[in-house]
Design an enzyme around this catalytic site. Structure first.
Site, PDB file in Angstrom:
ATOM      1  CE  LYS A   1      -1.422  -1.655   3.783  1.00 10.45           C
ATOM      2  NZ  LYS A   1      -1.997  -1.883   5.124  1.00 10.45           N
TER       3      LYS A   1
ATOM      4  N   GLY B   1      -6.809   3.303  11.251  1.00  5.83           N
ATOM      5  CA  GLY B   1      -7.515   2.093  10.816  1.00  5.83           C
ATOM      6  C   GLY B   1      -7.647   1.917   9.318  1.00  5.83           C
ATOM      7  CB  THR B   2      -6.314   3.723   6.313  1.00  7.56           C
ATOM      8  OG1 THR B   2      -4.986   3.798   6.826  1.00  7.56           O
ATOM      9  CG2 THR B   2      -6.993   5.052   6.466  1.00  7.56           C
ATOM     10  N   GLY B   3      -5.443   0.789   7.142  1.00  9.21           N
ATOM     11  CA  GLY B   3      -4.875  -0.494   6.697  1.00  9.21           C
ATOM     12  C   GLY B   3      -5.800  -1.657   7.023  1.00  9.21           C
ATOM     13  CB  CYS B   4      -7.777  -2.462  10.083  1.00 13.98           C
ATOM     14  SG  CYS B   4      -6.460  -2.274  11.288  1.00 13.98           S
TER      15      CYS B   4
ATOM     16  CB  THR C   1      -5.114   7.954   7.955  1.00 14.37           C
ATOM     17  OG1 THR C   1      -4.060   8.429   8.818  1.00 14.37           O
ATOM     18  CG2 THR C   1      -5.314   8.913   6.805  1.00 14.37           C
TER      19      THR C   1
HETATM   20  N1  LIG Z   1      -4.203  10.266   2.515  1.00 19.33           N
HETATM   21  C1  LIG Z   1      -4.750   9.265   1.823  1.00 19.33           C
HETATM   22  N2  LIG Z   1      -5.586   9.521   0.787  1.00 19.33           N
HETATM   23  C2  LIG Z   1      -6.164   8.524   0.084  1.00 19.33           C
HETATM   24  N3  LIG Z   1      -5.957   7.221   0.338  1.00 19.33           N
HETATM   25  C3  LIG Z   1      -5.127   6.884   1.350  1.00 19.33           C
HETATM   26  C4  LIG Z   1      -4.491   7.879   2.157  1.00 19.33           C
HETATM   27  N4  LIG Z   1      -3.734   7.265   3.106  1.00 19.33           N
HETATM   28  C5  LIG Z   1      -3.898   5.938   2.906  1.00 19.33           C
HETATM   29  N5  LIG Z   1      -4.729   5.700   1.849  1.00 19.33           N
HETATM   30  C6  LIG Z   1      -5.173   4.372   1.374  1.00 19.33           C
HETATM   31  O1  LIG Z   1      -5.500   3.641   2.541  1.00 19.33           O
HETATM   32  C7  LIG Z   1      -5.026   2.306   2.477  1.00 19.33           C
HETATM   33  C8  LIG Z   1      -4.045   2.065   3.630  1.00 19.33           C
HETATM   34  O2  LIG Z   1      -2.814   2.632   3.286  1.00 19.33           O
HETATM   35  P1  LIG Z   1      -1.529   2.813   4.212  1.00 19.33           P
HETATM   36  O3  LIG Z   1      -1.635   4.116   4.933  1.00 19.33           O
HETATM   37  O4  LIG Z   1      -0.337   2.638   3.320  1.00 19.33           O
HETATM   38  O5  LIG Z   1      -1.626   1.589   5.203  1.00 19.33           O
HETATM   39  P2  LIG Z   1      -1.600   1.482   6.815  1.00 19.33           P
HETATM   40  O6  LIG Z   1      -2.887   2.076   7.295  1.00 19.33           O
HETATM   41  O7  LIG Z   1      -1.506   0.012   7.030  1.00 19.33           O
HETATM   42  O8  LIG Z   1      -0.389   2.234   7.270  1.00 19.33           O
HETATM   43  C9  LIG Z   1      -4.423   2.150   1.073  1.00 19.33           C
HETATM   44  O9  LIG Z   1      -5.371   1.584   0.213  1.00 19.33           O
HETATM   45  C10 LIG Z   1      -4.076   3.581   0.666  1.00 19.33           C
HETATM   46  O10 LIG Z   1      -4.116   3.729  -0.731  1.00 19.33           O
HETATM   47  C1  LIG Z   2      -5.975  -3.379  17.448  1.00 22.52           C
HETATM   48  C2  LIG Z   2      -5.313  -2.641  16.335  1.00 22.52           C
HETATM   49  N1  LIG Z   2      -5.017  -3.287  15.185  1.00 22.52           N
HETATM   50  C3  LIG Z   2      -4.419  -2.624  14.169  1.00 22.52           C
HETATM   51  C4  LIG Z   2      -4.092  -1.291  14.283  1.00 22.52           C
HETATM   52  C5  LIG Z   2      -3.384  -0.590  13.144  1.00 22.52           C
HETATM   53  O1  LIG Z   2      -4.125   0.460  12.641  1.00 22.52           O
HETATM   54  P1  LIG Z   2      -3.847   1.087  11.210  1.00 22.52           P
HETATM   55  O2  LIG Z   2      -4.763   0.397  10.261  1.00 22.52           O
HETATM   56  O3  LIG Z   2      -4.187   2.532  11.351  1.00 22.52           O
HETATM   57  O4  LIG Z   2      -2.427   0.855  10.840  1.00 22.52           O
HETATM   58  C6  LIG Z   2      -4.418  -0.636  15.480  1.00 22.52           C
HETATM   59  N2  LIG Z   2      -4.122   0.667  15.667  1.00 22.52           N
HETATM   60  N3  LIG Z   2      -5.021  -1.346  16.505  1.00 22.52           N
END
Ligand SMILES: Nc1ncnc2c1ncn2[C@@H]1O[C@H](COP(=O)(O)OP(=O)(O)O)[C@@H](O)[C@H]1O
Ligand SMILES: Cc1ncc(COP(=O)(O)O)c(N)n1
Length: 268
Positions: free
Chosen positions: A175, A209-212, A207
């Site tokens: 991602k 929880g975006t990854g989850c 943002t």
């Molecule tokens: N500022 C943003 N604008 C639009 N999409 C985003 C943004 N930040 C993250 N995303 C999207 O959210 C998802 C999670 O991305 P990322 O931030 O790399 O993961 P994590 O939450 O695990 O750190 C991906 O599909 C990414 O394209």
């Molecule tokens: C219990 C739990 N699981 C996962 C995440 C990661 O969150 P994110 O999707 O923002 O990286 C979190 N903050 N808490």
């Protein structure tokens, strides 16, 4: 009515934006029946993680067994696993219950900097869980930890995806949220082809929880029988809408809006 079913094996986020709570909300929004096996309880809000309480291996295994014995999920997602004992138990239980379409979100560090996986457990994740993953969804820092080199260019990212694929995952999504630029691009490698999914970068601090949420959306779509390409496409639209219409709650990094994707569909 025949409903698709998905199981999340992850940590609980008391703040409701990430972890089990984000996964179940996402499953529901995508019309998939959600089930959970909790690995750890976190005391957490938009300001950070105040406490981590891992469950015993027995508690984790029993939850997976109970679901496996009766409810037969069509797809499974893993999130925060915290330590090597839990990773090994989860990998073993998934195999024993013959659960397929396993999406591994290799959660390592919360946005606020708290470790959600012990540093020494990265190796166990690589050896035990990645080989049984149908899809793995690291962000850039997580992918760097898995491959052991820096990811700066798109070429680096492609090389990292191939390296993680070679550890045994059937598909890899690296991602792009942690990259910079006006676009956020996620890279999917399915073993043959590299696919790019781009959207405009939304300028927001909400943002959490975006990854989850992204990985849960992939899991829900796979549970319905969609291809990995279709699943990632829907997940990207789902998370984009969720970030764009975020709720503005909490004083720190707020959660996304899990209802946004459905609301937009209803309103077109
Ligand atoms: N500022 C943003 N604008 C639009 N999409 C985003 C943004 N930040 C993250 N995303 C999207 O959210 C998802 C999670 O991305 P990322 O931030 O790399 O993961 P994590 O939450 O695990 O750190 C991906 O599909 C990414 O394209
Ligand atoms: C219990 C739990 N699981 C996962 C995440 C990661 O969150 P994110 O999707 O923002 O990286 C979190 N903050 N808490």
């Amino acid at each position: 009515m025949r409903i698709s079913k998905a199981l999340t094996i992850a940590g609980s986020d008391s703040g409701g934006g990430a972890g089990i709570q984000a996964d179940l909300k996402t499953f529901q929004e995508l019309e998939v029946y959600g089930m959970s096996a909790i690995t750890a309880v976190t005391a957490q809000n938009t300001l950070g993680v105040q406490g981590i309480f891992p469950l015993t291996v027995e508690a984790v295994i029993d939850q997976i067994k109970s679901v496996g014995a009766d409810l037969h999920p069509n797809a499974v997602k893993t999130g925060m696993l915290f330590n090597s004992e839990i990773i090994e138990a989860v990998a073993h239980a998934i195999k024993k219950e013959k659960m397929a379409k396993v999406v591994v979100d290799p959660v390592m560090i919360a946005k606020g900097g708290s470790p959600l996986l012990l540093e020494e457990s990265v190796d166990t994740l690589k050896k035990k869980l990645i080989p049984i993953a149908f899809c793995i969804t690291p962000n850039i820092p997580e992918a760097e930890k898995l491959v052991g080199f820096k990811i700066v260019s798109l070429e680096d990212r492609k090389r990292a995806a191939k390296t993680i694929f070679d550890l045994g995952a059937k598909s890899v999504v690296i991602k792009g949220g942690h990259d910079d630029g006006n676009e956020v691009t996620d890279l999917l490698f399915d073993g043959n082809t590299y696919h790019l999914f781009s959207s405009p970068r939304i300028d927001t601090k909400h943002t959490h929880g975006t990854g989850c949420t992204f990985a849960a959306a992939v899991t829900a779509e796979l549970a319905k029988g969609k291809s990995i390409l279709e699943a990632v496409e829907t997940a990207k639209s789902f998370i984009h809408a969720a970030i764009e219409d975020s709720l503005g709650i909490g004083a720190g990094h707020g959660p996304t809006n899990h209802m946004a994707y459905r609301n937009r569909k209803v309103n077109v």
